[in-house]
Design a protein around this motif. Structure first.
Motif, PDB file in Angstrom:
ATOM      1  N   ALA A   1       0.843  -1.199   0.000  1.00 57.20           N
ATOM      2  CA  ALA A   1       0.000   0.000   0.000  1.00 57.20           C
ATOM      3  C   ALA A   1       0.879   1.251   0.000  1.00 57.20           C
ATOM      4  CB  ALA A   1      -0.908  -0.009   1.229  1.00 57.20           C
ATOM      5  N   ARG A   2       2.029   1.173   0.699  1.00 58.73           N
ATOM      6  CA  ARG A   2       2.941   2.324   0.712  1.00 58.73           C
ATOM      7  C   ARG A   2       3.614   2.493  -0.643  1.00 58.73           C
ATOM      8  NH1 ARG A   2       4.021   0.306   5.853  1.00 58.73           N
ATOM      9  NH2 ARG A   2       5.853  -0.844   5.167  1.00 58.73           N
ATOM     10  N   GLU A   3       3.918   1.361  -1.273  1.00 60.74           N
ATOM     11  CA  GLU A   3       4.681   1.420  -2.523  1.00 60.74           C
ATOM     12  C   GLU A   3       4.115   0.387  -3.507  1.00 60.74           C
ATOM     13  OE1 GLU A   3       9.310   1.144  -3.885  1.00 60.74           O
ATOM     14  OE2 GLU A   3       8.858   0.964  -1.750  1.00 60.74           O
TER      15      GLU A   3
ATOM     16  N   ALA B   1       6.277  -1.867  -5.990  1.00 53.27           N
ATOM     17  CA  ALA B   1       7.422  -2.658  -5.521  1.00 53.27           C
ATOM     18  C   ALA B   1       7.253  -4.087  -6.018  1.00 53.27           C
ATOM     19  CB  ALA B   1       7.510  -2.618  -4.001  1.00 53.27           C
ATOM     20  N   ALA B   2       7.955  -4.418  -7.092  1.00 57.02           N
ATOM     21  CA  ALA B   2       7.709  -5.686  -7.788  1.00 57.02           C
ATOM     22  C   ALA B   2       7.955  -6.895  -6.888  1.00 57.02           C
ATOM     23  CB  ALA B   2       8.586  -5.763  -9.037  1.00 57.02           C
ATOM     24  N   SER B   3       9.015  -6.873  -6.096  1.00 53.72           N
ATOM     25  CA  SER B   3       9.313  -8.076  -5.326  1.00 53.72           C
ATOM     26  C   SER B   3       8.266  -8.293  -4.229  1.00 53.72           C
ATOM     27  CB  SER B   3      10.723  -7.992  -4.732  1.00 53.72           C
ATOM     28  OG  SER B   3      10.805  -6.874  -3.881  1.00 53.72           O
ATOM     29  N   VAL B   4       7.761  -7.175  -3.647  1.00 55.81           N
ATOM     30  CA  VAL B   4       6.716  -7.298  -2.621  1.00 55.81           C
ATOM     31  C   VAL B   4       5.432  -7.841  -3.267  1.00 55.81           C
ATOM     32  CG1 VAL B   4       5.352  -6.074  -0.904  1.00 55.81           C
ATOM     33  CG2 VAL B   4       7.721  -5.390  -1.326  1.00 55.81           C
ATOM     34  N   ALA B   5       5.062  -7.270  -4.394  1.00 58.49           N
ATOM     35  CA  ALA B   5       3.838  -7.692  -5.075  1.00 58.49           C
ATOM     36  C   ALA B   5       3.921  -9.169  -5.464  1.00 58.49           C
ATOM     37  CB  ALA B   5       3.602  -6.832  -6.313  1.00 58.49           C
ATOM     38  N   ALA B   6       5.082  -9.563  -5.981  1.00 54.99           N
ATOM     39  CA  ALA B   6       5.234 -10.952  -6.414  1.00 54.99           C
ATOM     40  C   ALA B   6       5.164 -11.902  -5.217  1.00 54.99           C
ATOM     41  CB  ALA B   6       6.563 -11.128  -7.154  1.00 54.99           C
ATOM     42  N   GLU B   7       5.756 -11.498  -4.102  1.00 60.12           N
ATOM     43  CA  GLU B   7       5.728 -12.346  -2.909  1.00 60.12           C
ATOM     44  C   GLU B   7       4.300 -12.442  -2.355  1.00 60.12           C
ATOM     45  OE1 GLU B   7       7.574 -14.400  -1.616  1.00 60.12           O
ATOM     46  OE2 GLU B   7       6.945 -14.640   0.464  1.00 60.12           O
ATOM     47  N   LEU B   8       3.582 -11.310  -2.370  1.00 59.16           N
ATOM     48  CA  LEU B   8       2.191 -11.327  -1.897  1.00 59.16           C
ATOM     49  C   LEU B   8       1.356 -12.263  -2.787  1.00 59.16           C
ATOM     50  CD1 LEU B   8      -0.019 -10.239  -0.052  1.00 59.16           C
ATOM     51  CD2 LEU B   8      -0.230  -8.248  -1.548  1.00 59.16           C
ATOM     52  N   ALA B   9       1.521 -12.128  -4.096  1.00 62.60           N
ATOM     53  CA  ALA B   9       0.769 -12.978  -5.029  1.00 62.60           C
ATOM     54  C   ALA B   9       1.109 -14.451  -4.787  1.00 62.60           C
ATOM     55  CB  ALA B   9       1.095 -12.588  -6.466  1.00 62.60           C
TER      56      ALA B   9
ATOM     57  N   GLN C   1      -4.178 -11.504  -8.240  1.00 62.68           N
ATOM     58  CA  GLN C   1      -4.217 -10.704  -9.457  1.00 62.68           C
ATOM     59  C   GLN C   1      -4.233  -9.206  -9.136  1.00 62.68           C
ATOM     60  OE1 GLN C   1      -7.129 -12.199 -12.163  1.00 62.68           O
ATOM     61  NE2 GLN C   1      -5.680 -11.773 -13.782  1.00 62.68           N
ATOM     62  N   SER C   2      -4.980  -8.839  -8.098  1.00 60.88           N
ATOM     63  CA  SER C   2      -5.030  -7.401  -7.818  1.00 60.88           C
ATOM     64  C   SER C   2      -3.699  -6.903  -7.247  1.00 60.88           C
ATOM     65  CB  SER C   2      -6.219  -7.047  -6.930  1.00 60.88           C
ATOM     66  OG  SER C   2      -6.157  -7.733  -5.724  1.00 60.88           O
ATOM     67  N   ALA C   3      -2.912  -7.790  -6.616  1.00 58.11           N
ATOM     68  CA  ALA C   3      -1.582  -7.368  -6.172  1.00 58.11           C
ATOM     69  C   ALA C   3      -0.699  -7.026  -7.374  1.00 58.11           C
ATOM     70  CB  ALA C   3      -0.934  -8.470  -5.337  1.00 58.11           C
ATOM     71  N   LEU C   4      -0.969  -7.679  -8.490  1.00 59.53           N
ATOM     72  CA  LEU C   4      -0.164  -7.454  -9.692  1.00 59.53           C
ATOM     73  C   LEU C   4      -0.787  -6.413 -10.626  1.00 59.53           C
ATOM     74  CD1 LEU C   4       0.790 -11.136 -10.657  1.00 59.53           C
ATOM     75  CD2 LEU C   4       1.883  -9.623  -9.015  1.00 59.53           C
TER      76      LEU C   4
ATOM     77  N   ASP D   1       1.266  -4.632 -18.805  1.00 61.60           N
ATOM     78  CA  ASP D   1       2.688  -4.452 -19.077  1.00 61.60           C
ATOM     79  C   ASP D   1       3.181  -5.620 -19.930  1.00 61.60           C
ATOM     80  OD1 ASP D   1       5.384  -3.996 -19.030  1.00 61.60           O
ATOM     81  OD2 ASP D   1       5.428  -3.420 -16.911  1.00 61.60           O
ATOM     82  N   ARG D   2       3.693  -5.297 -21.130  1.00 60.78           N
ATOM     83  CA  ARG D   2       4.123  -6.392 -22.016  1.00 60.78           C
ATOM     84  C   ARG D   2       5.431  -7.005 -21.562  1.00 60.78           C
ATOM     85  NH1 ARG D   2       1.462  -6.302 -27.129  1.00 60.78           N
ATOM     86  NH2 ARG D   2       3.167  -7.548 -27.941  1.00 60.78           N
ATOM     87  N   ASP D   3       6.187  -6.252 -20.786  1.00 60.47           N
ATOM     88  CA  ASP D   3       7.488  -6.766 -20.382  1.00 60.47           C
ATOM     89  C   ASP D   3       7.743  -6.491 -18.895  1.00 60.47           C
ATOM     90  OD1 ASP D   3       9.606  -8.219 -21.210  1.00 60.47           O
ATOM     91  OD2 ASP D   3      10.793  -6.526 -21.931  1.00 60.47           O
ATOM     92  N   PRO D   4       6.973  -7.146 -18.036  1.00 58.42           N
ATOM     93  CA  PRO D   4       7.091  -6.842 -16.608  1.00 58.42           C
ATOM     94  C   PRO D   4       8.354  -7.471 -16.018  1.00 58.42           C
ATOM     95  CG  PRO D   4       5.582  -8.642 -16.927  1.00 58.42           C
ATOM     96  CD  PRO D   4       6.035  -8.233 -18.291  1.00 58.42           C
ATOM     97  N   PRO D   5       8.734  -7.095 -14.785  1.00 55.95           N
ATOM     98  CA  PRO D   5       9.857  -7.771 -14.134  1.00 55.95           C
ATOM     99  C   PRO D   5       9.636  -9.284 -14.135  1.00 55.95           C
ATOM    100  CG  PRO D   5       9.082  -5.925 -12.806  1.00 55.95           C
ATOM    101  CD  PRO D   5       8.141  -6.058 -13.950  1.00 55.95           C
ATOM    102  N   LEU D   6      10.725 -10.041 -14.132  1.00 51.83           N
ATOM    103  CA  LEU D   6      10.639 -11.500 -14.256  1.00 51.83           C
ATOM    104  C   LEU D   6       9.706 -12.137 -13.228  1.00 51.83           C
ATOM    105  CD1 LEU D   6      14.252 -12.767 -14.995  1.00 51.83           C
ATOM    106  CD2 LEU D   6      12.279 -12.604 -16.508  1.00 51.83           C
ATOM    107  N   GLU D   7       9.866 -11.731 -11.958  1.00 53.34           N
ATOM    108  CA  GLU D   7       9.055 -12.372 -10.919  1.00 53.34           C
ATOM    109  C   GLU D   7       7.572 -12.078 -11.113  1.00 53.34           C
ATOM    110  OE1 GLU D   7      11.386  -8.965  -8.923  1.00 53.34           O
ATOM    111  OE2 GLU D   7      10.880 -10.473  -7.418  1.00 53.34           O
ATOM    112  N   ILE D   8       7.255 -10.886 -11.647  1.00 52.20           N
ATOM    113  CA  ILE D   8       5.854 -10.553 -11.918  1.00 52.20           C
ATOM    114  C   ILE D   8       5.327 -11.423 -13.066  1.00 52.20           C
ATOM    115  CG2 ILE D   8       4.284  -8.714 -12.690  1.00 52.20           C
ATOM    116  CD1 ILE D   8       5.324  -8.219  -9.891  1.00 52.20           C
ATOM    117  N   ALA D   9       6.141 -11.565 -14.105  1.00 54.80           N
ATOM    118  CA  ALA D   9       5.716 -12.380 -15.249  1.00 54.80           C
ATOM    119  C   ALA D   9       5.453 -13.820 -14.807  1.00 54.80           C
ATOM    120  CB  ALA D   9       6.774 -12.346 -16.345  1.00 54.80           C
ATOM    121  N   GLN D  10       6.312 -14.330 -13.914  1.00 56.14           N
ATOM    122  CA  GLN D  10       6.142 -15.699 -13.425  1.00 56.14           C
ATOM    123  C   GLN D  10       4.810 -15.850 -12.678  1.00 56.14           C
ATOM    124  OE1 GLN D  10       7.979 -18.560 -13.760  1.00 56.14           O
ATOM    125  NE2 GLN D  10       6.544 -19.685 -12.457  1.00 56.14           N
TER     126      GLN D  10
END
Lengths: 411, 364
Positions: A71-73, A76-84, A104-107, A113-122
């Motif tokens: 919610a603060r950031e 933050a791709a790594s936080v979002a990916a870990e939450l997902a 899905q809403s975390a992401l 995004d056609r080219d998101p960070p790797l962890e998000i794409a995974q």
């Protein structure tokens, strides 16, 4: 019955059809009224209207702090990916589709995004996989592999999607790439899963039992997976006794994995199906006694009750409501559950046939094949089962139950 | 960790579940320039959207719902719009009661909209929950003057436009007519039975005097009418839920009817039962049609529409079969010796098929 015919004839055709029409209209009104329930005003403010699943425990504490961080950031791709990832892990155990929606809403910031960070794409691929949007999932996984050819998670997810879609060559290829990247057991189990579907079930089973034979050699999560594979392969080979032992070992490994660990809905459903096929409804009910209220498991409970001759009408009604869109063909993600419900609970083989065939276009695991073959048998439509019969012939899949169904259809 | 996750997801691949679907039910009724109706939203969904469980005890009480009443109404009004051709209608929503669907409790919002003029096209734009749950669906029913149409709204298709004047209960009729025709042509047991009814009328009982062409056509009309009348009655009764027989029993009796008709056709010195036989077994065949129709679901069309359409389709399909078979039979009976051969081979073949069906369908 025949005296009735004379009476009706005497009545005269026009009056009879008028009577039919009137009674039809009358019944129609009654049905329309009953279909839309009567809303009510609860009498008491403290009346509990809905119980939410208790969101306590370590997983939910971790989720709460990740959510606060996100919610603060929000980007933050790594936080979002870990939450997902945490939501998806819970989904695996609870079968609650809202958890996929939360992931899905975390992401959400990367939705288009056609080219998101790797962890998000995974994670995005895993979400697509769980909603059976396999093409989307594969597109994301290929992107991950292109940028990080050493990603075990991406290759393993891709191998499992190829396997479900019956693209055995592709699945075998991904598994073989894992040999250099991952633990030998992971790569070996991955290939065994493919071999079990392509005419080498005996060899695959031997290899899987060899893997699980050494106590303590495998991390519990990996053991759960390999024991489940071994159980399914033994079942395919008709080794019922061994299959049950492996299902039990998988359950034991799941509870050994940690206090918060629970067996997956997949494992419970597979074992319950095994028990129901053996006409052991009481054992199936005992297995599912404390299971989460996932529809896949409620379906198995309904079948067990049916076998015992005490099917709960409220359960059927609730499943009918929940699976309504899937039964009408408006939601293909749950076509498997709809076919299962129509065939084994509602006794509507023609409807089951339609849903099972639609599902077969998406998923091609033994349960999906079984749904088509058994619906075809029950609906007397052997010809409609052709896609599955062709698959049995070309894949070389050995599965005693499926082959027996094939013979019954042919006779 | 990453590795283990991948492994675990292998197992989760195919367990997408419909457990407690995120779904709302929207019904709207258009009357001149007024639109009224209701929207049912599940409490679980409202909890996710705006949070209802104030005390965090994982239970939502009626008191908690009432305290957030204004917020729920605002949430709905911000995300739901009803409009005519050129102007939106002024929409009001009020939450006053709850209802249960499929084991879950839903908040019921009464909706009332006033449009500038009676809308010729009614447009509904729906945007609840899609931002939270991409799999959320709204089941919409829009009615006017006793007729209604239904639709499913999703994140991909969040709006619907309906031509109010064209709202007709009969809009789904065509599909059911086709299904009815399809059912009779693919239901070989029904075909076999109809064929067995026609064969003895045209080809005559052995040794007895054959009916003249006119008399034979008249008898065919009587038999077909009796069959039609009977199966229409039970089709209606079973579809409307007034009669209920397990489908396995029906299927077995239908197969038995084919066998009996086949035996009667070739049995010596049995009077032709004709219309009476057709009527009695027609009742059973109607139950079979009903279970096929039930399997189709009404798909948004009204019960009566699906019933009428399906029945029409069945009759049309049957008529086409009679129309094709009858000339062939009349042609055959001109050739010496053939009528008996055809009657016997036809009855034997159908009888044999019936035996197979009975064996397949008998309860195990």
């Amino acid at each position: 019955m025949c005296s009735e015919s004379l009476r009706v004839r005497r009545l005269g055709r026009r009056r009879a059809s008028a009577a039919v029409l009137c009674s039809a209209l009358f019944a129609l009104c009654a049905i329309e009224l009953a279909a839309f329930g009567a809303p009510f005003v609860p009498s008491d403010d403290s009346q509990v209207l809905e119980r939410l699943p208790a969101r306590t425990g370590r997983e939910w504490q971790a989720i709460a702090s990740l959510r606060a961080e996100l919610a603060r950031e929000p980007r933050a791709a790594s936080v979002a990916a870990e939450l997902a990832r945490r939501y998806l892990e819970l989904f695996r155990a609870e079968g609650e589709p809202r958890l996929v929606a939360y992931a899905q809403s975390a992401l959400a910031p990367w939705r288009d995004d056609r080219d998101p960070p790797l962890e998000i794409a995974q994670r995005r691929a895993e979400i697509a996989q769980s909603e059976h949007r396999f093409d989307d999932a594969v597109a994301d996984l290929k992107k991950v592999i292109e940028r990080d050819p050493r990603s075990v998670a991406a290759r393993l997810t891709l191998a499992s999607i190829d396997l479900v879609r019956a693209d055995y060559d592709a699945s075998r290829r991904e598994c073989s790439r894992l040999v250099l990247l991952a633990d030998a057991a992971v790569a070996g189990a991955c290939s065994s899963a493919v071999r079990a579907m392509t005419g080498e079930a005996g060899g695959a089973y031997q290899y899987l039992t060899h893997l699980v034979a050494e106590p303590g050699a495998l991390p519990p999560e990996l053991r759960v997976w390999i024991e489940t594979l071994a159980a399914e392969t033994a079942e395919a080979l008709g080794a019922w006794h061994n299959a049950e032992a492996h299902y039990r070992a998988a359950l034991a490994a799941a509870s050994a994995a940690g206090a918060d660990e629970r067996p997956s809905v997949y494992l419970l459903a597979a074992y319950a199906d095994f028990l129901l096929r053996a006409h052991r409804p009481a054992d199936a009910l005992a297995l599912l006694k404390d299971a989460p209220p996932a529809d896949a498991l409620t379906l198995r409970i309904a079948v067990a009750e049916k076998q015992l001759g005490r099917l709960d009408a409220a359960r059927v009604e609730s499943l009918s409501y929940r699976l309504q869109l899937a039964l009408d063909g408006l939601d293909t993600t749950h076509a498997r559950e709809a076919a299962y419900f129509a065939l084994y609970v509602l006794d509507k083989p023609e409807l089951a046939m339609k849903r099972a065939l639609a599902n077969w276009n998406v998923q091609r695991e033994p349960i999906d094949a079984r749904l088509v073959l058994e619906s075809a048998l029950a609906a007397h439509r052997a010809a409609d089962a052709r896609p599955v019969l062709e698959w049995l012939a070309t894949s070389g899949c050995e599965h005693v139950d499926l082959q027996q169904l094939e013979r019954r259809l042919g006779s | 960790m990453k590795l283990i996750l991948g492994v675990l997801l292998l197992l989760a691949t195919s367990t997408a579940l419909a457990h407690d679907p995120s779904r709302s039910l929207l019904t709207l009724q258009v009357e001149r320039n007024e639109v009224h109706g209701r929207l049912d939203v599940s409490l679980r969904d409202l909890e996710d959207a705006i949070g209802l469980d104030a005390d965090g005890d994982y239970a939502i009480t009626w008191g908690e719902v009432q305290r957030r009443r204004a917020d729920v109404e605002r949430y709905v009004l911000q995300r739901l719009a009803v409009g005519g051709e050129d102007a939106p209608c002024a929409l009001g929503a009020s939450l006053g009661s709850v209802d249960a669907h499929g084991g879950a409790t839903y908040a019921v919002l009464d909706l009332r909209a006033t449009c500038v003029a009676p809308p010729r096209h009614l447009r509904v734009e729906y945007g609840l929950l899609f931002d939270i749950d991409g799999a959320h669906r709204s089941l919409v029913q829009i009615g006017s003057g006793g007729a209604a149409t239904t639709a499913v709204l999703s994140a991909e298709h969040p709006s619907i436009e309906v031509e109010v004047a064209k709202l007709s209960a009969w809009s789904g009729l065509g599909r059911f007519v086709t299904e009815g025709v399809w059912h009779i042509w693919h239901g070989y047991d029904h075909l076999a039975f109809v064929l067995l009814l026609l064969v003895p009328i045209v080809l005559g009982p052995r040794g007895a005097k054959q009916l003249g062409a006119r008399a034979a056509v008249g008898e065919i009309l009587r038999v077909v009418t009796a069959f039609t009348l009977a199966h229409s009655i039970t089709l209606a009764l079973a579809t409307l839920g007034l009669v209920s027989v397990p489908s396995r029993v029906i299927e077995s009796v239908i197969a038995l009817s084919v066998l009996i008709a086949a035996v009667l056709n070739v049995a010596p010195s049995v009077p032709r039962l004709g219309a009476r036989l057709a009527f009695c077994f027609g009742l059973v065949h109607g139950l079979g049609f009903a279970s096929a129709l039930r399997d189709l679901g009404t798909g948004g069309a009204g019960m009566l529409v699906s019933l009428a359409g399906f029945n029409l389709g069945v009759e049309a399909g049957q008529l086409a079969v009679v129309g094709t078979v009858m000339p062939v039979l009349f042609a055959v009976r001109q050739v010496r010796g053939w009528p008996q051969v055809l009657k016997w081979s036809c009855s034997t073949a159908c009888g044999a098929l019936a035996v197979v069906w009975i064996a397949q369908r008998l309860p195990r």
